[in-house]
Design a protein around this motif. Structure first.
Motif, mmCIF file in Angstrom:
data_model
loop_
_atom_site.group_PDB
_atom_site.id
_atom_site.type_symbol
_atom_site.label_atom_id
_atom_site.label_comp_id
_atom_site.label_asym_id
_atom_site.label_seq_id
_atom_site.Cartn_x
_atom_site.Cartn_y
_atom_site.Cartn_z
ATOM 1 N N VAL A 181 30.199 -74.952 25.490
ATOM 2 C CA VAL A 181 31.482 -75.549 25.874
ATOM 3 C C VAL A 181 32.049 -74.796 27.071
ATOM 4 O O VAL A 181 32.209 -73.574 27.033
ATOM 5 C CB VAL A 181 32.482 -75.506 24.697
ATOM 6 N N GLU A 182 32.362 -75.520 28.126
ATOM 7 C CA GLU A 182 32.857 -74.902 29.353
ATOM 8 C C GLU A 182 34.319 -74.470 29.209
ATOM 9 O O GLU A 182 35.142 -75.206 28.674
ATOM 10 C CB GLU A 182 32.716 -75.880 30.526
ATOM 11 N N GLN A 183 34.585 -73.275 29.677
ATOM 12 C CA GLN A 183 35.943 -72.733 29.704
ATOM 13 C C GLN A 183 36.256 -72.299 31.130
ATOM 14 O O GLN A 183 35.339 -71.928 31.876
ATOM 15 C CB GLN A 183 36.061 -71.542 28.741
ATOM 16 N N PRO A 184 37.506 -72.365 31.575
ATOM 17 C CA PRO A 184 38.696 -72.776 30.815
ATOM 18 C C PRO A 184 38.741 -74.290 30.594
ATOM 19 O O PRO A 184 38.024 -75.052 31.244
ATOM 20 C CB PRO A 184 39.840 -72.309 31.724
ATOM 21 N N PHE A 185 39.609 -74.689 29.668
ATOM 22 C CA PHE A 185 39.804 -76.095 29.383
ATOM 23 C C PHE A 185 40.728 -76.731 30.423
ATOM 24 O O PHE A 185 41.415 -76.035 31.171
ATOM 25 C CB PHE A 185 40.404 -76.280 27.988
ATOM 26 N N TYR A 186 40.710 -78.047 30.440
ATOM 27 C CA TYR A 186 41.588 -78.795 31.349
ATOM 28 C C TYR A 186 42.420 -79.794 30.549
ATOM 29 O O TYR A 186 41.977 -80.304 29.512
ATOM 30 C CB TYR A 186 40.769 -79.532 32.412
ATOM 31 N N TYR A 187 43.625 -80.023 31.027
ATOM 32 C CA TYR A 187 44.503 -80.980 30.347
ATOM 33 C C TYR A 187 45.298 -81.780 31.375
ATOM 34 O O TYR A 187 45.910 -81.205 32.280
ATOM 35 C CB TYR A 187 45.481 -80.264 29.415
ATOM 36 N N TYR A 188 45.262 -83.100 31.212
ATOM 37 C CA TYR A 188 46.071 -83.998 32.032
ATOM 38 C C TYR A 188 46.836 -84.904 31.074
ATOM 39 O O TYR A 188 46.219 -85.645 30.297
ATOM 40 C CB TYR A 188 45.194 -84.809 32.989
ATOM 41 N N PRO A 189 48.171 -84.808 31.063
ATOM 42 C CA PRO A 189 48.978 -85.489 30.045
ATOM 43 C C PRO A 189 48.864 -87.002 30.105
ATOM 44 O O PRO A 189 48.646 -87.590 31.165
ATOM 45 C CB PRO A 189 50.402 -85.022 30.368
ATOM 46 N N GLY A 190 49.013 -87.606 28.942
ATOM 47 C CA GLY A 190 49.019 -89.062 28.837
ATOM 48 C C GLY A 190 48.126 -89.556 27.724
ATOM 49 O O GLY A 190 48.594 -90.096 26.725
#
Length: 414
Positions: free
Chosen positions: A177-186
């Motif tokens: 699992v690749e880190q860091p994680f990414y987050y895009y709201p919605g």
């Protein structure tokens, strides 16, 4: 080819087929919209009261308020989110109390809860009990990614305590699992679940079309005439199978394309870059973004459709009435979901995973399998269910297509 086009024309001119395909197309838009319609936010109205917003308005508000904590989720961002949450709670008290100011909740807590929720999750103790956000420290936030790996070990010891092989495989999967994680709201977990739900509906619709392909001609007696024609044996069986599968593949491709485009356009295409570990669980074993998960579920859905359709055609080739063929087909289609709800027996778990429709359904579907921690066991040897499902579907397609032709031959030779 002429026989092929005649058979395709016959199937497409059937009223029930036209109705089913029309419903599938309409649902491709409706199912993509439904998760958006369920999004709700309660906001201060500026006069001491509150107002509830839903749908696209709520989605836009959520995106705006979480924009500061989106993109690459760095340890520094985790520290900042934890500090904001703790400072707010220290100043205003328990956010679950009715007296907690709504505007503070919306402005200070809502923007960071998607991160503090993951922090609390990975710092759960070996018994699975999560700490309070107030008990975490800045050092804990800075060590979030290190703790993720530790948490996987603790979680698998809890979930698979008797199976060291499952624990080893889980750690191996998570190491990719690749880190860091990414987050895009919605985008929400509900929206991802609807991908699997719509796949199930498409498989259901295609089952309705496939069930009478052979049995309807047995029932009406027209098969007695067809078997006497020049192409009334193997060639006709192959033509019917090829026609049905082509129709199903085209229907699936068109409907899933419409569904995916509409869904991602509503939520925002950037959301496809969000890591599953942020919106689902930090312990999700697969190295997938939301876009990757959509692709996996869609690809497995097509494979399941072909496997289920092949099995349904096989049942149609051995049943002499439409009612029997349809009843058995629908029974086997929903069987894995029923098995999942009734028992957690390993024998039943294996059975539902290797059934042609094992990757579609409700809580047993491929969508939940790739985000869960279940392993199948034979003695101390463990197998990851998504791989078992994939192999089973690949075997089922040629197996049941060959059996369909053979059974059709035997039937017309009587």
């Amino acid at each position: 080819m002429r026989l092929f086009w005649l058979e395709l024309k016959r199937v497409l001119r059937t009223r029930s087929t036209i109705v089913i395909l029309a419903i599938a197309l309409v649902l491709s838009i409706m199912m993509a919209w439904l998760p958006v319609s369920y999004i709700k936010l309660t906001l201060p109205d500026g006069n001491g009261g509150e107002t509830k917003v839903t749908g696209m308005q709520a989605l836009a508000e959520a995106k705006e308020r979480r924009s500061e904590y989106s993109g690459e989720i760095t340890p520094e961002m985790m520290e900042k989110a934890l500090a904001q949450y703790q400072d707010t709670v220290e100043q205003y008290g328990d956010p679950y109390e009715e007296e907690f100011p709504l505007e503070v909740d919306v402005e200070q807590l809502f923007p960071v809860t998607h991160l503090t929720r993951r922090l609390v999750e990975v710092y759960a103790n070996e018994n699975g009990m999560a700490p309070e956000v107030a008990d975490l420290t800045q050092e804990d936030a800075a060590r979030f990614y290190e703790q993720c790996t530790v948490h996987i070990g603790d979680l698998m010891k809890l979930e698979q305590s008797k199976y060291p092989d499952a624990q080893r495989q889980a750690k191996e999967l998570y190491s990719k699992v690749e880190q860091p994680f990414y987050y895009y709201p919605g985008y929400t977990t509900d929206a991802l679940e609807y991908v699997g739900m719509y796949v199930f509906l498409l498989v259901f619709f295609c089952t309705l079309i496939a069930a009478p392909i052979f049995s309807s001609e047995y029932q009406t007696g027209s098969d007695d005439i067809l078997r006497c024609t020049k192409h009334g044996r193997i060639r006709l069986a192959v033509t019917k199978i090829a026609t049905a599968l082509l129709l199903f593949v085209v229907t699936f491709a068109v409907c899933m394309t419409i569904f995916t485009v509409v869904s991602n356009s509503l939520f925002g295409w950037e959301c496809r870059q969000t890591s599953l570990q942020i919106i689902s669980s930090a312990a999700t074993l697969v190295n997938l973004t939301l876009g990757g998960a959509q692709n996996w579920i869609t690809g497995m859905g097509l494979l399941s459709l072909l496997a289920t359709a092949s099995f349904t055609l096989f049942l149609s080739s051995v049943c002499c009435s439409n009612v029997k063929a349809l009843g058995l087909s629908l029974g086997f289609l929903v069987g894995p979901s029923i098995f999942y709800m009734l028992t957690n027996s390993q024998l039943i778990a294996w059975l539902r995973c290797i059934m042609p429709s094992g990757a579609v359904g409700l809580m047993n579907s491929f969508t939940y399998t790739i985000t869960g921690f279940e392993f199948l066991h034979i003695g101390q040897k463990c197998f990851w269910p998504p791989v078992v499902m994939f192999v089973a579907e690949l075997i089922a397609i040629p197996l049941f297509l060959v059996l369909t032709v053979r059974c059709y031959q035997k039937h017309i030779s009587r």
